[in-house]
Each structure stands twice: as structure tokens, then as C-alpha cells.
Design a protein around this motif. Structure first.
Motif, short mmCIF file in Angstrom:
data_model
loop_
_atom_site.label_atom_id
_atom_site.label_comp_id
_atom_site.label_asym_id
_atom_site.label_seq_id
_atom_site.Cartn_x
_atom_site.Cartn_y
_atom_site.Cartn_z
N LYS A 104 -3.84 5.18 -0.25
CA LYS A 104 -4.88 5.95 0.02
C LYS A 104 -5.77 5.88 -1.17
N PHE A 105 -5.72 5.73 -2.43
CA PHE A 105 -6.55 5.59 -3.42
C PHE A 105 -6.79 4.34 -3.99
N LYS A 106 -6.02 3.21 -3.88
CA LYS A 106 -6.21 2.19 -4.43
C LYS A 106 -7.68 1.53 -4.49
N ASP A 107 -8.35 1.51 -3.41
CA ASP A 107 -9.89 1.13 -3.51
C ASP A 107 -10.72 1.86 -4.67
N THR A 108 -10.30 3.04 -4.67
CA THR A 108 -11.04 3.99 -5.79
C THR A 108 -10.59 3.67 -7.27
N PHE A 109 -9.26 4.04 -7.32
CA PHE A 109 -8.54 4.01 -8.61
C PHE A 109 -8.05 2.72 -9.22
N GLY A 110 -7.92 1.55 -8.35
CA GLY A 110 -7.27 0.52 -8.77
C GLY A 110 -6.04 0.27 -8.00
N GLY A 111 -5.88 -1.07 -7.57
CA GLY A 111 -4.66 -1.34 -6.94
C GLY A 111 -3.54 -1.93 -7.89
N SER A 112 -2.55 -2.56 -7.24
CA SER A 112 -1.44 -3.19 -8.05
C SER A 112 -1.60 -4.56 -8.23
N ASN A 113 -2.68 -5.22 -7.88
CA ASN A 113 -2.83 -6.60 -8.03
C ASN A 113 -4.08 -6.71 -9.09
#
Length: 790
Positions: free
Chosen positions: A56-65
Motif C-alpha cells: 500500500k505504501f511502498k511507492d511513497t515511503f520506499g520499497g524493499s528493493n
């Protein structure tokens, strides 16, 4: 039925070979086109709470890659034109890397790191070093002072000793190709290496890029292991059929499995080549057992033109049941892994089950059919005869089993299992050591990770979200900001967490800047209105994307980002437990907390899945194995008897994993599941041969002696060959492959030892009826051989 199947296969051998050859040729074309790559999304248990938050939030707060790049100097500090220019060149160059999220590139040379100033003219926010590198000593000094004044930069992006600086960059999960990103990033960094500047890089795209980088070496090790296997088979079996047919069985099963999986749209994960080798070893094992049985039957049959056909038919008929039972047990135990909600494990399960099932064709059927074509079955290929030496070992097995030594064997096995089981309680879930367990500690990647963690707050990140969907401006409230600040102070007490960041760190800087930098005002505003005003001022001088690290566009949800110094399972579990404790102790009136995103959040989800399902998976696999044995042998005792070698091999293997610090993670779970079936395969052949000999009128002593010298010879040959070939993996540059190779060798060794000593002792002491039949009851009373199980 088995006799009819065997007779049909040998009678129609031309058609059987032709059909298998045609299908193998067709599937070979598809097998050659299977993709060899790591798919990130397949590693995520999509139904887990943490993964839903991450997605839900990876594009805002940073993903795992996320990839972290560090520039460090040995002398002086980084505030020199030649060093800062390298930072700028890499920052700009990262925009051209495939699948990069251009809004998530952060460094001194990006627009995201800014200094906030206030004057009579108003509040001003400007990038620290953009668009150009400082041109003179005055500008360099000004940049240095600006960094020292900014706690969001000094520490997180510039080391405390001023000798290192970071670039962080994130990649789009759905588009990333690890091999391509690894190649492009390495090529970019190669342009700026040197001039007394050390460049280090870490992150999952780099880690899995290293796995792909070592793929040629892995293929070479496969060839070396294959060469050792064939050479040892040639020496021990002394015939070309003993070399060619097991090789052919392994190749046909691999072609069928890879071809079918390509048709199903399943890619081949480079790390699972260990599982592939484990399954291929089963093909070799089944094939060698049939070849060995074929050789045993030759002296017992009348010579003639049909000698090879008769011997092949008998070998197929007699070994069809244990062979199929071994295949079904391996497939069923591996199928249990599919219950995991992790797509990677589900796809690997399909690949493994398909691969194991192909052994029915490639080993159990094709090997005896091809044996029927042998024209001179009595010939040998070389004069060296190792059989007498192997028979001495088998004689030892017979003497131990038929003497009182059998009681010492069973008692010793029970004590070893008990001790190993207790020791295995310390087996770690998740990574058991700092750094990546996929690579050796001295690998470039792990040394780079250790160097970055030594200078900065931590390489790996987790974000925890506080907010309420639909409640715009909630992050500006006192409740949200004060909770963030309290949570950060609480969680940073854990030593493995080097630091944290949130919008609650930014506003005190703005507040102090409005008052000419007075440190007395280096705190959050006293009211929600004041904090809202501070945030509005900050927002007014920010560009799109500047606030993404801290809050979403509507200020409904904010993130606290935690920096971790390692990925150990215990570190992650401790952090998650402390986060939950804090949330329970500090309830929110309006908003709520959401766990947890970033690479650590995803790993926490995977570890929780493994922790909750591993015991159930092992228990279910053992139950499946027991049911299969009960159905095939029509005896409830069969399930208990065949459970013994499985428990021995698994307990010893888990104890070894505990001793060597090998954690139970997403990569080792499939090996453990397949090892349950592997632990019983050899025992099937021994028990079935005893049953067969009893059925034709042999005494228990004669049956055990014959079984050990016949099926036992196949166990000794295959175990010794496969143990040596798997030990070759110890030289692999990938620690995971080396340790799994050693694990396989231990599994094979323990399974073979159990089959040669424990299984015959168990059968001889307890005389289960499914092996010895009703006649054994009267015989047991006559010779006082021991208790009788029914």
C-alpha cells in the motif's frame, strides 16, 4: 498388477522407448526456453498484514528493493570536489538504470536533501548541493557547515566522522530485473572507483545480482559433480550400463520437469538448483538400485537370448513398489510446502513435485526397459573390483543386526535422536548471522554491508505507518507527532536499530529556524495549530516528492522509518515484538498504527509465516508419509516403522543446522521438506527386499542377509557416490549452495546408515507382520528372537 505392468513394459519395450524419446525431445525444446531469474513478488506472502501495508505504501515511503551506495575516503573528509563530483555523477547516472524509481534517489547531489532557513524575508528551503558541485573552498566550507547543522543529513547520509556519504535509490518491484540492475549499477560505479575513494554497494537487487553473477560457476559445479558421480559409478559398478543409465535417468527427469514447468509459466530460481540436484540424486539412486538388482538376477537365470529381458522384467517387478513408494513419498512431502502462502514456495513446490514424479518414467520404467537391450550382460568394463570391499561393510551390517549389537544400535539411535532433538530447539527462524547467508562472510557484499553499518545507522529499513485513511491532515495533529516522537525514542533503545526518521524530526528544525536557530525551540510545536503552520511552511517551499519519505500527499498517513544494522531473525522478531508492545501501551484516540513495510517488514512477514507453519508442515509431511506407508503395506505398523529413519535423519540434520548457524528461511525450507522423503527412500528398498525374501520362504536371518547384500549394495553405492559429489559444492562462492550441499551429504549419509543398521535391526527385533507375515509369529516363538508387532 505390478507383474503385468513389468511384463507389458518389457514386451512393448520398443514402443515405450519410442514414446519416451519423442516426449523428451519435445519437452527439451521447452526446457531450453525456461527463464532463470528471481521474481521479487514471488517472495511475498501477499495475504500477510505486513505485506499488505508494504504494498500500500511502498511507492511513497520506499520499497524493499532499495540499494545503498557508500563513498568513503581514508584521509581527510568527503568535502572535496573530486569526491563530491563522483557522488553527483553516480546520482545522475542512476536515473538511467532499468526499473529505477527516479523519485526515490537521495544523496547530497539530489534535490531531496535540503537546508531550511528562515529570515525576515520568509522561510527558504534549498538543496544542499544541487545542481553543481561547490567550486571553491568557501562553498565547500558552507556545504560542510550546512550538513553539520542538519540532523537529517549528518548521520543518516554523511557519516559522523565526515569520511563517508550515502546514496540511496529504490526500484520498482514489478519491473525489476536483478541481473540487469546489478550489471548496470556495477558498470556505473566502475567509472568512479579509484582516486583513494572506496565505493561500496548493498541491497537486495545487488545481492540477487551476485547470485546470477555466480550462475556460470554454479553450472560448472554441476558438471564437476556429474563427472565425479559418473566416475565413481564406473569404478564401483564396473559396467557402462551402471554409468549411462543413471545419467540418462537424471537427464530425462530434468528435461521433463523443466519443460513442463515452462509450459506452466514457472521460472527457475537460481538458488533452487540445490533442490534440483537433490531430486536428480534420487533419479540416480533409483536407477542404480535397478541396475544392481539386474546384476543380481543374472547368475540366477538360465543363459539364453532372453536373459537380459528376464532379468530386467524381474528387476522392474520387484523394485516397482519401493521405487514408486519413494517417488510418491518425496512428492507428497514436498507438496506440503505448497500450503505456505508464499508464491515462490508454491511455484517451487510445483517444480519439485513435477520433477520427482518424472522419476517414475526416467528411472523406475526407462532404466529396466533399456537394460533389456543389453547383449552381453556378464561383461565388465575394467578389472578393478571394489565389490569385495563393499561386501565387508555389508557383512558388518549383517553381523550387527543378527547379534545383540542390534539392541545397541536401536538404543544408540534413540539417544542420538533425543539429544539432537533437544539441541534443535535452538534452530533459528530467519537469518541466523549478520550479513546475507547466501554469501560467505568474506564476500564483497557482506564486507560492504559491514562497512556501511559501521559508519551509518543501518543498511536495511522498515517503515511503520501511523495515520487514518480519509482523515486528511491527521499527521499534523499533536497525537500523531507526539506518538511518532515517543515511538522513535522507545524503539531506538534496541541496539540493532541504528536510528529512525519521521516528520517529527523535521518540524523541530523548522521551528528553530524561524527563531534564528535558537536551540531552545528545537522541539515540536506546543499545539496542533502551530505544528500545522510549521508543516504548511515546509510544504510551501518543498517540491513534489520532497515529503514522500515522511507522509503521503494528504497528510493522512505518516511513516517512521527504522534503520537496521542486521537482518537476523532474532533482531527482527525483537523489533516487531517491541513495536507491538509500544502500540498496546500507547493507544491512539483517532489514528492507528500499521506494520510494517520495507525490506525488514517483508522479511518479518516471511519469518512469521515460516515460524507458524514450519512445525505444522513437518508434522503434516510425516503424517502424509505414514498414511502412504499404511495404504501401500496395508498396515498401521508400517507407518510407524518407516517414520524411524525419517526422524533420525531430520533430527540430526536440524541439529547440524543449529550448530552451523544455518537459519530456517525461505531458501532452506524446501530442502528440509524434500529431506523428509529423502530420509526414508533407502529404507524402502531394504524393507521391501526382506519382505520379498520372506515371501519365498527364507528365514528372517536369511532374508535380512540377502536384503543387505542386494538392496544394501545399491544403498552403499549410491550413498557414497552422491555424498562425494554433493561435497564438491563446498567450494561454491555462494555460501547457501555450499551449506546446502553439505546438508545434503549429511542427509544422505544418515539415511544410508539408518537403512543399513537401524532399519534391519528394527525389523529383526520387532518382526512387523507387514514384512514377515503370519509365519513370523510362530518362528519368533521358536527362536525367541524378540517381541512381535502386529
Amino acid at each position: 498388477m505390478i507383474e503385468r505392468i513389468a511384463a507389458f513394459c518389457i514386451r512393448q519395450r520398443h514402443w515405450v522407448v519410442a514414446v519416451i524419446a519423442v516426449l523428451t525431445t519435445l519437452l527439451a525444446w521447452f526446457a531450453l526456453h525456461i527463464e532463470v531469474r528471481t521474481v521479487f513478488e514471488d517472495m511475498l506472502p501477499s495475504r500477510h498484514e505486513y505485506v499488505r501495508t508494504h504494498e500500500k505504501f511502498k511507492d511513497t515511503f520506499g520499497g524493499s528493493n532499495m540499494v545503498t551506495i557508500m563513498f568513503e575516503v581514508d584521509q581527510g573528509d568527503i568535502f572535496r570536489p573530486e569526491v563530491l563530483d563522483k557522488v553527483r555523477r553516480v546520482t545522475l547516472g542512476l536515473r538511467e538504470v532499468a526499473a529505477v524509481n527516479q523519485y526515490q534517489i537521495t544523496s547530497l547531489a539530489s534535490k531531496k536533501l535540503k537546508e531550511v532557513r528562515a529570515s525576515t524575508a520568509g522561510i527558504e528551503s534549498r538543496p544542499l548541493m544541487w545542481p553543481e558541485v561547490p567550486a571553491n573552498a568557501g562553498q565547500l566550507s558552507e556545504l560542510k557547515q550546512a550538513v553539520l547543522r542538519n540532523p537529517l543529513v549528518y548521520g543518516p547520509y554523511v557519516s559522523k566522522d565526515l569520511q563517508a556519504t550515502l546514496i540511496t535509490v529504490d526500484f520498482n518491484d514489478r519491473q525489476i530485473d536483478y541481473a540487469k540492475v546489478f550489471t548496470q549499477v556495477k558498470a556505473l560505479l566502475a567509472q568512479v572507483q579509484g582516486d583513494s575513494v572506496q565505493v561500496r554497494v548493498v541491497g537486495d537487487p545487488i545481492l540477487y545480482g551476485w547470485v546470477n553473477h555466480y550462475l556460470p560457476e554454479t553450472l560448472h559445479l554441476v558438471l564437476y559433480a556429474l563427472a565425479v558421480t559418473l566416475a565413481m559409478l564406473f569404478v564401483l559398478l564396473r559396467t557402462w550400463r551402471g554409468v549411462v543409465l543413471p545419467l540418462l535417468a537424471g537427464l530425462v527427469s530434468a528435461v521433463w520437469a523443466l519443460g513442463i514447468c515452462h509450459l506452466l509459466g514457472i521460472s527457475f530460481e537460481p538458488l533452487v538448483i540445490v533442490v534440483a540436484m537433490l531430486i536428480t540424486s534420487r533419479a540416480v539412486s533409483h536407477s542404480v538400485q535397478i541396475v544392481n538388482r539386474f546384476d543380481d538376477e543374472l547368475p540366477l537365470l538360465p543363459p539364453g537370448a532372453g536373459l537380459s529381458r528376464d532379468a530386467a522384467r524381474i528387476a522392474l517387478a520387484d523394485l516397482f513398489r519401493p521405487g514408486m513408494l519413494g517417488v510418491i513419498a518425496d512428492a507428497a512431502c514436498m507438496a506440503v510446502v505448497a500450503l505456505s502462502p508464499i508464491p515462490m514456495l508454491q511455484k517451487l513446490t510445483v517444480l519439485s513435485v513435477v520433477w520427482v514424479c518424472t522419476l517414475t518414467i526416467s528411472a523406475v520404467i526407462l532404466t529396466p526397459v533399456l537394460l533389456s537391450y543389453i547383449r552381453r550382460p556378464h561383461g565388465v568394463a575394467h578389472p578393478l573390483d571394489c565389490q569385495p570391499l563393499l561386501r565387508k561393510l555389508l557383512d558388518l551390517c549383517v553381523r550387527v543386526t543378527l547379534s545383540r549389537g542390534r539392541y545397541y544400535v536401536l538404543g544408540g539411535a534413540a539417544l542420538v535422536v533425543l539429544a539432537a532433538g533437544l539441541y534443535s530447539l535452538n534452530l533459528k527462524i530467519g537469518d541466523a548471522n549478520p550479513g546475507s547467508p547466501i554469501l560467505w562472510p568474506q564476500a564483497d557484499y557482506n564486507r560492504d554491508a559491514a562497512a556501511i553499518n559501521a559508519r551509518f545507522e543501518g543498511v536495511d529499513r522498515m517503515f511503520v505507518v501511523i495515520g487514518q485513511d480519509g482523515h486528511q491532515g491527521y499527521v499534523k495533529s499533536n497525537e500523531a507527532l507526539q506518538s511518532m516522537s515517543q515511538f522513535q525514542r522507545f524503539i531506538e533503545a534496541q541496539p540493532e536499530i541504528g536510528g529512525s526518521q519521521s516528520i517529527a524530526d523535521v518540524l523541530p528544525q523548522v521551528n528553530a529556524s524561524l527563531r534564528e536557530g535558537n536551540p531552545r525551540y528545537l522541539e515540536l510545536g506546543a499545539s496542533a495549530d502551530l505544528n500545522g503552520s510549521l508543516m504548511a511552511m515546509l510544504d510551501s517551499v518543498s517540491e513534489p516528492g520532497d515529503m514522500d519519505r515522511f507522509t503521503d500527499a494528504h497528510y493522512a498517513n505518516g511513516a517512521v522509518t527504522l534503520m537496521f544494522r542486521d537482518r537476523q531473525g532474532e533482531t527482527i522478531r525483537t523489533a516487531v515484538a517491541r513495536i507491538k508492545d509500544f502500540i498496546a501501551a500507547h493507544p491512539l484516540r483517532e489514528g492507528h498504527w500499521q506494520l510494517a513495510g520495507g525490506v525488514i517488514g517483508v522479511m518479518a512477514a516471511v519469518n512469521e509465516i515460516i515460524l507458524s507453519s514450519q512445525i505444522e508442515a513437518i508434522a503434516l509431511a510425516l503424517l502424509v508419509l505414514a498414511v502412504i506407508c499404511i495404504v501401500v503395506y496395508r498396515s498401521s505398523v508400517a507407518g510407524m516403522v518407516f517414520m524411524v529413519p525419517v526422524i533420525i535423519s531430520n533430527m540430526l540434520t536440524f541439529a547440524f543446522m543449529t550448530w552451523k548457524g544455518i537459519g530456517m528461511n525461505i531458501n532452506t525450507v524446501p530442502v528440509a521438506a524434500l529431506g523428509i522423503g529423502l530420509g526414508v527412500d533407502y529404507a524402502f528398498y531394504i524393507a521391501d527386499r526382506v519382505k520379498e525374501e520372506i515371501a519365498i520362504g527364507s528365514t528372517p536371518e536369511q532374508a535380512i542377509r540377502k536384503a543387505l547384500h542386494s538392496a544394501g549394495m545399491g544403498v552403499v553405492v549410491t550413498a557414497s557416490v552422491l555424498i562425494l559429489s554433493t561435497l564438491l559444492w563446498w567450494v561454491s562462492s555462494l555460501r547457501f549452495q555450499a551449506e546446502m550441499g553439505l546438508l545434503m551429504a549429511i542427509w544422505l549419509g544418515v539415511s544410508a546408515t539408518s537403512a543399513l543398521f537401524v532399519m534391519p535391526s528394527l525389523l529383526y527385533v520387532f518382526r512387523p507382520r507387514f514384512v514377515f507375515g503370519e509365519a513370523s509369529r510362530a518362528y519368533a516363538v521358536t527362536v525367541h528372537a524378540g517381541p512381535q508387532l502386529s
